[in-house]
Design a protein around this motif. Sequence first.
Motif, short mmCIF file in Angstrom:
data_model
loop_
_atom_site.label_atom_id
_atom_site.label_comp_id
_atom_site.label_asym_id
_atom_site.label_seq_id
_atom_site.Cartn_x
_atom_site.Cartn_y
_atom_site.Cartn_z
N ALA A 226 9.49 3.59 6.08
CA ALA A 226 8.95 2.63 4.98
C ALA A 226 7.81 2.92 4.34
O ALA A 226 7.22 3.85 4.81
CB ALA A 226 8.60 1.15 5.84
N ALA B 170 5.66 0.89 -1.66
CA ALA B 170 6.29 0.28 -2.80
C ALA B 170 7.48 -0.25 -2.49
O ALA B 170 7.98 -1.35 -3.01
CB ALA B 170 6.80 1.68 -3.71
N ASN B 171 8.03 -0.19 -1.11
CA ASN B 171 9.38 -0.85 -0.97
C ASN B 171 9.42 -1.72 0.18
O ASN B 171 10.30 -2.35 0.76
CB ASN B 171 10.55 0.24 -0.79
CG ASN B 171 10.08 1.24 0.60
OD1 ASN B 171 9.49 0.84 1.40
ND2 ASN B 171 10.67 2.29 0.50
N ASN C 158 8.51 -5.50 1.72
CA ASN C 158 8.08 -6.95 1.35
C ASN C 158 7.20 -7.57 2.51
O ASN C 158 7.19 -7.06 3.77
CB ASN C 158 9.50 -7.70 1.03
CG ASN C 158 10.14 -7.23 -0.08
OD1 ASN C 158 9.54 -7.19 -1.18
ND2 ASN C 158 11.43 -7.02 -0.07
N ALA D 55 3.39 -3.64 -5.35
CA ALA D 55 4.01 -2.31 -4.76
C ALA D 55 2.69 -1.29 -4.56
O ALA D 55 3.01 -0.14 -3.98
CB ALA D 55 4.58 -1.92 -5.91
#
Length: 305
Positions: free
Chosen positions: A197, A200-201, A203, A220
């Motif tokens: 992880a 930027a990706n 949540n 991000a």
Amino acid sequence: MKAYSSYLQKYCLAIVMMALIGASCRKQELDSPNFDVSIESTTYAVGDPVTFNFTGTADVITFFSGEKGAEYQYKDRITADGSPQLQFASYLQAGASTQTNTLGVLVSKDFTGIYDIENLQKATWTDITSRAALSTGADNTPSGVIDLSDQMEPNVPVFIAFRYTAAKDAAAAQPKWTIKNIAINNISDDGTDIPIAAQANLNWGSLSVSNSANLWSFNATALTFTGGGVNAEANEDWIISQPIQLDRAPRDYGKSIKPSATTRLVTYTFAGYNAPGTYIASFEAINANKWDEKKIVKQFTITVQ
């Protein structure tokens, strides 16, 4: 008589149709691929093209160069044993505040993924703050490598959380924290660095336990919490990641060099390896029909100097 003849014709036609359907549904035997590969040498220089020669045939042939991301042994991999590691950078802007220990780092294996106070408090949270180096005023302070090996279990996701706590202070505003460059990688047992992880990706879900006037924000590039002003009420606020599978690993993929049974293939030339090393080049040859699949694998150990 005419009616009987018509009936007989229909009956015979039905028998023929049933026989045809039965034949079409009968399992057809499948031969193994009649396929072999040869190569002139197993030693090459960096960038040298490598030509493989084929005899026989197969319906489909896939080539795995043996480079990272194209290793045959990992084509069905979805997990990998190893040592998961968390890293990030932090920035404390304390101003006149003398409050300490206002940021915590925690991990849970039983958080439900429902981002409310009830589920936050029901979860078991392991405090891993002591494993990280946190900013004392310098921007982009690296956390160092935070080992999460004790948190990794097969098929059990974890949740990473940052907890902000600050007391009411009649003399100074509460501190501000910024978290950047979050990355979680799994260093597999063979030494491969597998990205799990990244900032930027990922949540996040934000929860306020005390004083909802101040909340975590994220995008991000950063997670940010700005505390309240002078004499603001005490804050306890969490920001919790999406579930993260620490032992996740991507599959490797080959290149389809013979996509159909009708394609004639005599040779295949690989453009060459970009770095010295030892590579296992693999060819997976498959014959298949709707009932069955048969395959053979041909491999070569190639030394690149």
